[in-house]
Design an enzyme around this catalytic site. Structure first.
Site: not given
Ligand code: ADE
Length: 317
Positions: A48, A93, A205
């Site tokens: 994101k 975030d 990731r």
């Protein structure tokens, strides 16, 4: 080494989101306006923040990155907002963790680019304090959240664009692994990149992390090319399990099946039995186990499915 993509064309996967963004970015540029405010949702690790940086790069503006839990006082948000130049992006975030009093500062900022602040005053001098309204540069707020359901309605309604990110397919992750191997400067064959992708829990990731560890193994052994046998060997050393199930997930499955006979069992009971934060279970552990069909959430609680039993049996034999 930075493996993150910088442009939409470098960005692999999330095809629907990319198509929408291309359109919105082209339009905003033609209109000479900032992008509308954007909320990005999805499980952790899907990129994101990376996506927000790509958007800033494509818009040719600067981005300020922060996270709701590190914002301690109203002044922190005011400081961030006033530091933005025309068209800049503010990325927050975990925006669902912003306290209501801080959210309220964002409403006029998002809607009218106005910031209400009180100057002077302080303790005992209330009479001298004054409320003023600052006009901010036009900016774009990008909020990211793992739990869109926890966002307050007034905040959610102020975002014009909602982007829902989902887990990446094995094919997409395999492409990401190949791209990253290229950046690291190591050869990898198709079987090896697919094998890494299959153990990455739909998450770039993790794919990049596994690739780097396999690369370490190959460098240490003096191998010049990564093939599937080397990946298997390295995964064995690293205790990487099928599907990329990690220790926390394993503990969850052992608790659900071993201790509660596969359920149904309520989240509170499960969280106490595991001695694990309920939010971590709901936001990090369960979404992927549901995605691969290991568990389901029912009205009466969590239930283990056939695949989960098979997985544990294999591990135990
Ligand atoms: N590295 C991490 N995420 C990526 C993505 N979505 N595309 C290309 N490279 C990446």
């Amino acid at each position: 080494m930075n493996l993150r993509p910088k442009t939409l064309s470098e960005y692999i996967g999330q095809e629907k989101i990319k198509k929408q963004l291309e359109m919105f970015i082209q339009s905003a540029k033609k209109r000479n306006s900032p992008l509308d405010h954007i909320i990005v949702t999805g499980p952790p690790g899907l990129g994101k923040t990376t996506l927000a940086s790509v958007i800033a790069n494509e818009m040719e503006v600067d981005i300020k990155i922060t996270s709701a839990p590190v914002i301690e006082k109203k002044g922190d948000i005011a400081g961030l907002l006033t530091s933005l130049k025309e068209g800049d992006i503010l990325f927050i975030d975990e925006i669902h963790r912003l306290p209501p009093a801080f959210e309220e500062i964002l409403y006029p900022a998002m809607e009218d680019f106005k910031l209400d602040i009180v100057i002077g005053g302080g303790s005992g001098k209330k009479r001298h304090s004054k409320a003023i309204t600052l006009t901010l540069n036009r900016f774009t707020l990008i909020g990211a959240t793992t739990r869109i359901g926890l966002l307050s309605t007034p905040l959610l309604s102020r975002f014009g664009i909602i982007l829902n990110m989902d887990y990446y397919s094995v094919e997409e992750l395999s492409e990401i692994v190949k791209r990253s191997a290229g950046i690291l400067g190591v050869d990898i064959d198709d079987d090896a990149s697919v094998y890494i992708a299959q153990h990455s829990r739909g998450t770039p990731r993790i794919a990049n992390r596994l690739l780097k560890r396999v690369y370490d193994y190959c460098v240490s052994q003096g191998y010049e090319k990564i093939d599937v046998d080397k990946v298997r060997y390295a995964f064995n050393i690293l205790s990487i399990k099928q599907y990329g199930i990690d220790d926390m997930m394993l503990k969850y499955l052992h608790t659900l099946i071993g201790r509660f006979g596969g359920g149904p069992v309520g989240i509170t009971t499960l969280s106490l039995a595991m001695n694990e934060d309920r939010r971590t279970i709901e936001e990090v552990i369960e979404p992927y186990l549901m995605k691969i069909g290991f568990i389901k959430r029912t009205k009466s609680g969590r239930v283990a499915l056939e695949e989960a039993y098979k997985f544990l049996e294999k591990g135990l034999s």
